[in-house]
Design a protein around this motif. Structure first.
Motif, PDB file in Angstrom:
ATOM      1  N   GLU A  35      24.703  30.676 -68.425  1.00 12.36           N
ATOM      2  CA  GLU A  35      23.689  31.987 -69.557  1.00 12.36           C
ATOM      3  C   GLU A  35      22.341  32.130 -70.109  1.00 12.36           C
ATOM      4  OE1 GLU A  35      26.726  35.709 -69.292  1.00 12.36           O
ATOM      5  OE2 GLU A  35      27.346  34.002 -70.328  1.00 12.36           O
ATOM      6  N   ASP A 102      20.848  37.755 -70.330  1.00 19.23           N
ATOM      7  CA  ASP A 102      22.714  38.051 -70.504  1.00 19.23           C
ATOM      8  C   ASP A 102      22.698  38.023 -72.126  1.00 19.23           C
ATOM      9  OD1 ASP A 102      22.727  36.565 -67.542  1.00 19.23           O
ATOM     10  OD2 ASP A 102      22.565  34.898 -68.763  1.00 19.23           O
ATOM     11  N   LYS A 125      20.533  41.885 -68.253  1.00 16.87           N
ATOM     12  CA  LYS A 125      21.164  42.310 -66.669  1.00 16.87           C
ATOM     13  C   LYS A 125      22.237  42.813 -66.730  1.00 16.87           C
ATOM     14  CE  LYS A 125      19.832  36.829 -65.842  1.00 16.87           C
ATOM     15  NZ  LYS A 125      20.515  35.486 -65.431  1.00 16.87           N
ATOM     16  N   GLY A 128      25.238  42.362 -69.157  1.00 17.39           N
ATOM     17  CA  GLY A 128      25.137  41.987 -70.007  1.00 17.39           C
ATOM     18  C   GLY A 128      25.416  42.088 -71.547  1.00 17.39           C
TER      19      GLY A 128
END
Length: 188
Positions: A35, A102, A125, A128
């Protein structure tokens, strides 16, 4: 976890975020090794250094050049500079050029928290996470309200860590600054 006293720090730059608080942030973040984490308002780099040990990439932002310098020194001290990009800019301008986030950690917003959260939301995202640390009551309220406006279901925990110091006649507990940790997950 890196011990608080191991960090290079200065009176001119806030931080590092205390070790116990960093541990809670890491736990709440659910960070994985693939991430990307963005640390907005990185200060001395306490949170940056912890995420650099666990995430694929960390992007640390601070508008104070001295904060970027101290963060860089701490990254070098702990041999963590390889997967970290440092950006000396305010959070809004820096976020405009970052995609596919992320985890967004907001420790300093320069009174632009709502705009930063809007940008983070647009760059985050699916699934996230956003993590906000706040000391001021006004910041806590602003963060929760804005996250709700953006469609999140924020979680809120207030943390007050006290550490003991052994004296001749007993143990004296010394409180460290109370801080709220506000977390929210984007729906997938």
């Amino acid at each position: 976890m890196i011990d608080d006293l191991d960090f290079i720090s200065t009176c001119d730059v806030p931080g590092p975020t205390k070790e116990n608080i960093r541990a809670i942030i890491l736990y709440k973040s659910e960070v994985t090794s693939d991430e990307t984490v963005v640390d907005i308002g990185c200060g001395t780099g306490g949170i940056t250094c912890e995420f650099a040990q666990r995430a694929k990439k960390v992007i640390s932002i601070d508008k104070n050049p001295e904060a970027i310098n101290i963060t860089k020194k701490n990254l070098n001290k702990f041999n963590l500079e390889n997967n970290v990009d440092l950006i000396c800019n305010d959070g809004i301008n820096a976020l405009k050029n970052i995609e596919d986030i992320d985890i967004g950690v907001v420790g300093g917003s320069g009174r632009e928290l709502e705009k930063i959260l809007e940008l983070l939301d647009s760059k985050l995202k699916p699934n996230g996470r956003i993590i906000i640390t706040a000391i001021l009551v006004d910041t806590k309220v602003e963060a929760v309200n804005k996250l709700k406006d953006l469609g999140y279901n924020p979680k809120f925990v207030e943390v007050n860590i006290s550490k003991g110091r052994i004296l001749d006649r007993g143990i004296m507990m010394t409180s460290e600054n109370p801080i709220a940790i506000i977390t929210a997950k984007k729906r997938g």
